[in-house]
Structure formats: structure tokens, C-alpha cells
Design a protein around this motif. Structure first.
Motif, PDB file in Angstrom:
ATOM      1  N   GLN A  50       0.854  -1.191   0.000  1.00  0.00           N
ATOM      2  CA  GLN A  50       0.000   0.000   0.000  1.00  0.00           C
ATOM      3  C   GLN A  50       0.887   1.238   0.000  1.00  0.00           C
ATOM      4  O   GLN A  50       1.918   1.285   0.649  1.00  0.00           O
ATOM      5  N   PHE A  51       0.479   2.222  -0.814  1.00  0.00           N
ATOM      6  CA  PHE A  51       1.240   3.454  -0.958  1.00  0.00           C
ATOM      7  C   PHE A  51       0.360   4.486  -1.647  1.00  0.00           C
ATOM      8  O   PHE A  51      -0.727   4.174  -2.133  1.00  0.00           O
ATOM      9  N   VAL A  52       0.825   5.725  -1.671  1.00  0.00           N
ATOM     10  CA  VAL A  52       0.133   6.796  -2.371  1.00  0.00           C
ATOM     11  C   VAL A  52       0.925   7.134  -3.620  1.00  0.00           C
ATOM     12  O   VAL A  52       2.126   7.425  -3.542  1.00  0.00           O
ATOM     13  N   ASP A  53       0.286   7.084  -4.771  1.00  0.00           N
ATOM     14  CA  ASP A  53       0.944   7.441  -6.022  1.00  0.00           C
ATOM     15  C   ASP A  53       1.325   8.918  -5.960  1.00  0.00           C
ATOM     16  O   ASP A  53       0.457   9.782  -5.824  1.00  0.00           O
ATOM     17  N   PRO A  54       2.630   9.235  -6.056  1.00  0.00           N
ATOM     18  CA  PRO A  54       3.047  10.633  -5.919  1.00  0.00           C
ATOM     19  C   PRO A  54       2.541  11.539  -7.029  1.00  0.00           C
ATOM     20  O   PRO A  54       2.483  12.753  -6.862  1.00  0.00           O
ATOM     21  N   ARG A  55       2.157  10.958  -8.164  1.00  0.00           N
ATOM     22  CA  ARG A  55       1.691  11.780  -9.287  1.00  0.00           C
ATOM     23  C   ARG A  55       0.221  12.122  -9.172  1.00  0.00           C
ATOM     24  O   ARG A  55      -0.204  13.220  -9.531  1.00  0.00           O
ATOM     25  N   THR A  56      -0.564  11.167  -8.667  1.00  0.00           N
ATOM     26  CA  THR A  56      -2.010  11.343  -8.669  1.00  0.00           C
ATOM     27  C   THR A  56      -2.624  11.484  -7.278  1.00  0.00           C
ATOM     28  O   THR A  56      -3.770  11.911  -7.155  1.00  0.00           O
ATOM     29  N   GLY A  57      -1.868  11.099  -6.241  1.00  0.00           N
ATOM     30  CA  GLY A  57      -2.422  11.097  -4.900  1.00  0.00           C
ATOM     31  C   GLY A  57      -3.332   9.915  -4.632  1.00  0.00           C
ATOM     32  O   GLY A  57      -3.947   9.825  -3.554  1.00  0.00           O
TER      33      GLY A  57
END
Length: 269
Positions: A50-57
Motif C-alpha cells: 500500500q502506498f500513495v501514487d506521488p503523481r495522482t495522490g
């Protein structure tokens, strides 16, 4: 001639074997939770689980896909929340959240405080280092390299494995540098502030893939661990979630998620 598998191949082969194991408990008809709201907490700092896509949030990862599928099969409305690792287990134990997911290793110490689901994934730990590292090649040679520093989150499985399987059993060993998040240890590794991070193949492969050749994993596995979702003691969600996990193993869904996130996945794509 026998061919030696890479760390990636060994990890993926073991993981696929685990998710393909037949479960006698696979349910013919899953429970229907009637659309109830279930609050699920995670750290969003453990790619590709699990993570947050740095480009899209956007929140992404294996565990999100798996939990969304569990919610669909059991007919509940999942609401995701974010919390740091150091408070997550206690918060779930106190009933602030219904389920926790953060690549949490199943062990007896944690079972004293919270309940676990059936295992949904098995992983092994490796040393993650910079790609140009030549001063040590495994846990033994790192222990002998007295100037080497290793990063870890306190209270995690990698921390205790570092203490008792890599170093000398001293939890205050000054060679261990403590960080609040796993991502912070990676940044410290890349910047040269520390020399190694102990990680299971799950997170390690994600960081190697996203590093553009800057990181690598070395040495053999330092032990296996099973991951489970966590619940407050006696939660009525445990049995339904276990039934859904069994169903997803039986029909190949977990295998498909494993291929998606650990073979085909590259961070940022």
C-alpha cells in the motif's frame, strides 16, 4: 544443470506457492454483511502492498486491491483511514478502526493484544543496500563490518530480526538507527546516512524497481513471515474475512494480485 533463482524469483515462487495452497475452509456461500461500513486503517508507506501514487495522490497496492475484493464479496462498504505504524495496532485494539492492514507479521506477542485473520501472504526478509555496495554481501559480513549502520522502525519484525539475527542481540546497539517510517529509512539509505535496511521481499522489490538502478537486495532470506489483517479482540469480522480469503485463494484471485503487484508492477507506472 540446475539454475540458481534470483532473489526476485525465489520470493515470487514462494509467494505463489503459498497463495495456491488449497484451503479446506473455502466457503461455498460467503457471508453477506448487508452493506455495513467497515473502517480499514493503513500507513500507506509500504509499496507495493500500500502506498500513495506521488503523481495522482491515489491510494494503491496489493492490500487495497485485496481489501476491495473482500468488501465486494462480503457486501460491506469499506472506508479507508491513515495512521502511523507506531499507533496502528493499539488503535485497532481499542476499536478506533475495524481492520488494520500494513504488511503486519503474525506473531504471538501481537496476538496478546489483537486478533489476526488467516495469513494472506508469506514473505522473506533480505538486506536492501545501495547498488554500488561492495563492503559486505550478506548479514554475516555486515555484522563484521563494524562501521556499518542499519535503519529500522522500532517494534517491527525487521527491527527485531536486525537485533537478534544480524547483530548482537542488543536492542540499543548504536549501529541501529531508528526511523518513524519505512520510507524514511529508504531515504536515509539512498542519501548515504545508513548502509542497509532489512526488509521483506515485498517492500524490497518495490523499492529496487523504483530506484532506477540505485538499490539492490543482497544475501539469503533471513526467515519467513506470514502477514495478516488485524482486528480488535473477538471482532465479528474475522470469520467473514477469513472465508473471503479462503475463497480468493481457491479461485486464484490472490495469485492474480501477486502477479500484478510483484511481477508486473513498477512504481510510478
Amino acid at each position: 544443470m540446475k539454475h540458481r533463482m534470483s532473489n526476485t524469483g525465489l520470493f515470487l515462487a514462494g509467494l505463489l506457492a503459498f497463495v495456491l495452497m488449497p484451503l479446506a475452509a473455502s466457503a461455498e456461500a460467503l457471508p453477506d454483511l448487508g452493506g455495513r461500513k467497515v473502517v480499514v486503517v493503513t500507513e500507506n508507506a509500504y509499496p507495493p502492498l500500500q502506498f500513495v501514487d506521488p503523481r495522482t495522490g491515489e491510494r494503491k497496492g496489493w492490500e487495497y486491491d485485496a481489501m476491495d475484493e473482500i468488501a465486494k464479496r462480503l457486501n460491506f462498504a469499506v472506508e479507508y483511514r491513515n495512521a502511523s505504524w507506531d499507533v496502528m495496532i493499539q488503535a485497532v485494539a481499542d476499536g478506533q478502526y475495524d481492520i488494520g492492514m500494513d504488511g503486519i507479521t503474525i506473531n504471538d506477542e501481537r496476538k496478546a493484544k489483537i486478533d489476526f485473520s488467516a495469513p494472506y501472504m508469506r514473505s522473506e526478509q533480505f538486506m536492501l543496500v545501495r547498488a554500488d555496495e561492495t563492503r559486505f554481501t550478506d548479514a554475516g559480513s555486515f555484522a563484521a563490518f563494524s562501521d556499518g549502520l542499519i535503519g529500522a522502525q522500532p517494534g517491527t519484525t525487521p527491527f527485531y530480526t536486525t537485533v537478534y539475527s544480524v547483530l548482537d542481540g542488543n536492542e540499543q546497539n548504536p549501529r541501529i538507527k531508528l526511523f518513524e517510517t519505512f520510507g524514511a529509512t529508504i531515504l536515509a539509505l539512498i542519501s548515504g546516512d545508513i548502509d542497509a535496511v532489512l526488509t521483506d521481499g515485498t517492500a524490497g522489490e518495490g523499492y529496487v524497481e523504483s530506484s532506477g538502478g540505485g538499490l539492490k537486495m543482497i544475501g539469503g532470506p533471513l526467515g519467513s513471515e506470514d502477514f495478516g489483517f488485524i482486528f480488535a479482540k473477538g471482532s465479528d469480522l474475522i470469520a467473514p474475512v477469513n472465508a473471503a480469503i479462503a475463497d480468493m485463494k481457491a479461485d486464484g484471485t490472490l495469485e492474480k494480485l501477486t502477479v500484478k503487484w510483484f511481477r508486473d508492477y513498477k512504481m510510478g507506472e
